[in-house]
Design a protein around this motif. Structure first.
Motif, short mmCIF file in Angstrom:
data_model
loop_
_atom_site.label_atom_id
_atom_site.label_comp_id
_atom_site.label_asym_id
_atom_site.label_seq_id
_atom_site.Cartn_x
_atom_site.Cartn_y
_atom_site.Cartn_z
N GLU A 164 6.91 8.48 -4.95
CA GLU A 164 6.96 8.18 -6.37
C GLU A 164 7.50 9.37 -7.15
OE1 GLU A 164 3.83 7.34 -9.94
OE2 GLU A 164 3.46 6.31 -8.04
N VAL A 165 8.56 9.15 -7.90
CA VAL A 165 9.20 10.18 -8.70
C VAL A 165 9.43 9.63 -10.10
CG1 VAL A 165 11.20 11.69 -8.96
CG2 VAL A 165 10.33 11.17 -6.69
N ALA A 166 8.86 10.30 -11.08
CA ALA A 166 9.02 9.87 -12.48
C ALA A 166 8.61 8.41 -12.67
CB ALA A 166 10.45 10.08 -12.95
N GLY A 167 7.58 7.99 -11.93
CA GLY A 167 7.04 6.65 -12.11
C GLY A 167 7.74 5.56 -11.34
N SER A 168 8.75 5.87 -10.55
CA SER A 168 9.44 4.85 -9.77
C SER A 168 9.67 5.38 -8.36
CB SER A 168 10.78 4.48 -10.42
OG SER A 168 11.61 5.61 -10.50
N PRO A 169 9.85 4.48 -7.37
CA PRO A 169 9.97 4.95 -5.98
C PRO A 169 11.34 5.54 -5.69
CG PRO A 169 10.12 2.57 -6.06
CD PRO A 169 9.81 3.01 -7.45
N ALA A 170 11.36 6.67 -5.00
CA ALA A 170 12.58 7.24 -4.43
C ALA A 170 12.48 7.07 -2.93
CB ALA A 170 12.71 8.72 -4.80
N ARG B 138 0.81 -1.22 0.00
CA ARG B 138 0.00 0.00 0.00
C ARG B 138 0.83 1.26 0.00
NH1 ARG B 138 -3.87 0.73 4.50
NH2 ARG B 138 -2.14 -0.03 5.77
N VAL B 139 1.95 1.25 0.74
CA VAL B 139 2.70 2.48 1.01
C VAL B 139 3.92 2.63 0.12
CG1 VAL B 139 3.95 3.76 2.77
CG2 VAL B 139 1.90 2.51 3.38
N SER B 140 4.63 1.55 -0.12
CA SER B 140 5.92 1.66 -0.77
C SER B 140 5.89 1.38 -2.25
CB SER B 140 6.92 0.70 -0.10
OG SER B 140 7.00 0.97 1.27
N ALA B 141 4.94 0.58 -2.69
CA ALA B 141 4.96 0.18 -4.09
C ALA B 141 4.53 1.31 -5.00
CB ALA B 141 4.03 -1.02 -4.30
N SER B 142 5.07 1.33 -6.23
CA SER B 142 4.72 2.32 -7.23
C SER B 142 4.42 1.60 -8.53
CB SER B 142 5.87 3.31 -7.46
OG SER B 142 6.16 4.01 -6.29
N PRO B 143 3.58 2.20 -9.40
CA PRO B 143 3.30 1.56 -10.68
C PRO B 143 4.59 1.37 -11.47
CG PRO B 143 1.82 3.42 -10.28
CD PRO B 143 2.89 3.48 -9.24
N PRO B 144 4.74 0.24 -12.15
CA PRO B 144 5.96 0.02 -12.91
C PRO B 144 6.10 1.03 -14.04
CG PRO B 144 4.30 -1.63 -13.45
CD PRO B 144 3.77 -0.86 -12.29
N ILE B 145 7.34 1.37 -14.37
CA ILE B 145 7.58 2.27 -15.50
C ILE B 145 7.25 1.53 -16.78
CG2 ILE B 145 9.30 3.67 -16.66
CD1 ILE B 145 10.85 3.83 -14.09
#
Length: 376
Positions: free
Chosen positions: A156-162, A10-17
């Motif tokens: 999420e930055v530019a579609g990926s997690p920072a 829920r918190v850490s995952a981001s949509p894949p680029i």
């Protein structure tokens, strides 16, 4: 699925680029170059110069700007000195010593039994981010003081997690979360250097933005828009603290991150085959770098590895930005030193333009002063 795994999703995952964008960004970095992760300092520097498309693209693609600057023949001198780094670490160790008791005393919590210090140990950045989210949730539900030292937040930055690591986060009994920023520059007579406070506020705003994402999934919580800035008091090594409002910096950071999510649009303007691979020739790299617009200002020297290259180009072009953003803003459509001098001499420019009128008036006063002094 464990609680940690669920929170991580829920918190850490981001949509894949998307694969095409991922491939394009890899081309821009170079086939053998690993992407450089964004940190809070980099995001704060972006927020300080939101008009620089060049930095937005390079940071969004994970390009190693220091290696790129060296390949362009303008090696970077930005970064923290070793002395400042060691002094900062020593001061932070003092502030967080004794289980955080020194830091909590600055907030009026004198008894160590009144607050908890959760264990945030976990495997990998994803696990640490999930562990931080769980600790924040549990501390909020408990309704008591808690101190999280070196938590990890995902943004999420530019579609990926920072993954971002603030110095500390304090959870108050009322459910509010406060970011703590520890800096080694002095606070003399309850006041610190404005430029340094501004830089700290921009960096802290990045943490607040990432923390808001966790708060949105945690019932009964809210993120304070005032961060606690901890600095040495006067000329001693004793810590003192002040609350700094970061709402303005937060708004700027949100806008800049929205721009970074469109990094593919900036990349689409580059010629086919363009790359920032440091292994390419200087001529090829220069052409690629110059194909992306920059917004150089003297402040970039302290925040961007490409600043010396951009400064050289700005000087070669006679750009007014080379002498400062404030002056550039006052001159309106006059973007070069030559156009400013011509406007002052009366050989170009609309006399109705306030900037042109002010320049001509200044030129007249200067000429009168020189004549009165017998210098002409």
């Amino acid at each position: 699925m464990s609680v940690v795994d669920a929170t991580l999703r829920r918190v850490s995952a981001s949509p894949p680029i998307p694969a095409p964008l991922r491939h394009r960004l890899a081309e821009l970095r170079g086939p053998t170059t690993r992407p450089r992760p964004l940190d809070a300092r980099a995001l704060a520097a972006l927020a300080a110069n939101p008009g620089c498309r060049r930095r937005a693209l390079l940071d969004g693609a994970g390009v190693d700007k220091a290696a790129l600057a060296a390949a362009l023949g303008s090696p970077s001198a930005s970064g923290q000195s070793q002395f400042a780094f060691m002094r900062g670490n020593a001061f932070e160790a003092r502030v967080t010593s004794d289980g955080g008791a020194e830091l909590m005393r600055l907030l009026g919590v004198a008894d160590a039994t009144e607050f908890t210090v959760p264990d945030l140990t976990a495997a990998g950045p994803e696990g640490r981010a999930a562990r931080t989210a769980l600790a924040l949730r549990d501390a909020t539900a408990a309704g008591r003081w808690a101190l999280l030292t070196h938590p990890l937040l995902a943004l999420e930055v530019a579609g990926s997690p920072a993954y971002l690591e603030p110095d500390a986060i304090v959870v108050r009994p009322d459910g509010s979360w406060t970011v703590v920023e520890i800096k080694s520059f002095p606070m003399i007579d309850a006041s610190a250097d404005a430029a340094k406070v501004g830089a700290a506020a921009r960096q802290a705003a990045v943490y607040v933005l990432a923390l808001e994402r966790v708060a949105a999934l945690t019932e009964g919580s809210r993120v304070a828009h005032q961060v606690l800035l901890v600095c040495p008091k006067d000329f001693s090594n004793l810590p003192t603290a002040s609350l700094v409002d970061v709402r303005k910096q937060l708004a700027v950071t949100r806008r800049q991150l929205a721009r970074l999510t469109r990094v593919e649009e900036i990349a689409a303007t580059l010629p086919a085959g363009a790359t920032f691979d440091p292994g390419r020739s200087r001529e090829e790299l220069t052409a690629t770098v110059e194909s992306v617009g920059a917004a150089y200002a003297p402040e970039c020297l302290a925040a961007c590895e490409l600043a010396f290259h951009c400064r050289g180009r700005a000087r070669d072009e006679g750009a007014v930005t080379a002498v400062g953003r404030s002056l550039r803003g006052e001159l309106g459509g006059l973007t070069t030193v030559d156009s400013v001098l011509a406007a002052a001499r009366g050989t170009c420019g609309d006399p109705a333009d306030p900037a042109v009128a002010a320049l001509r008036r200044a030129a007249t006063l200067r000429a009168e002063a020189l004549e009165a002094a017998g210098c002409v």
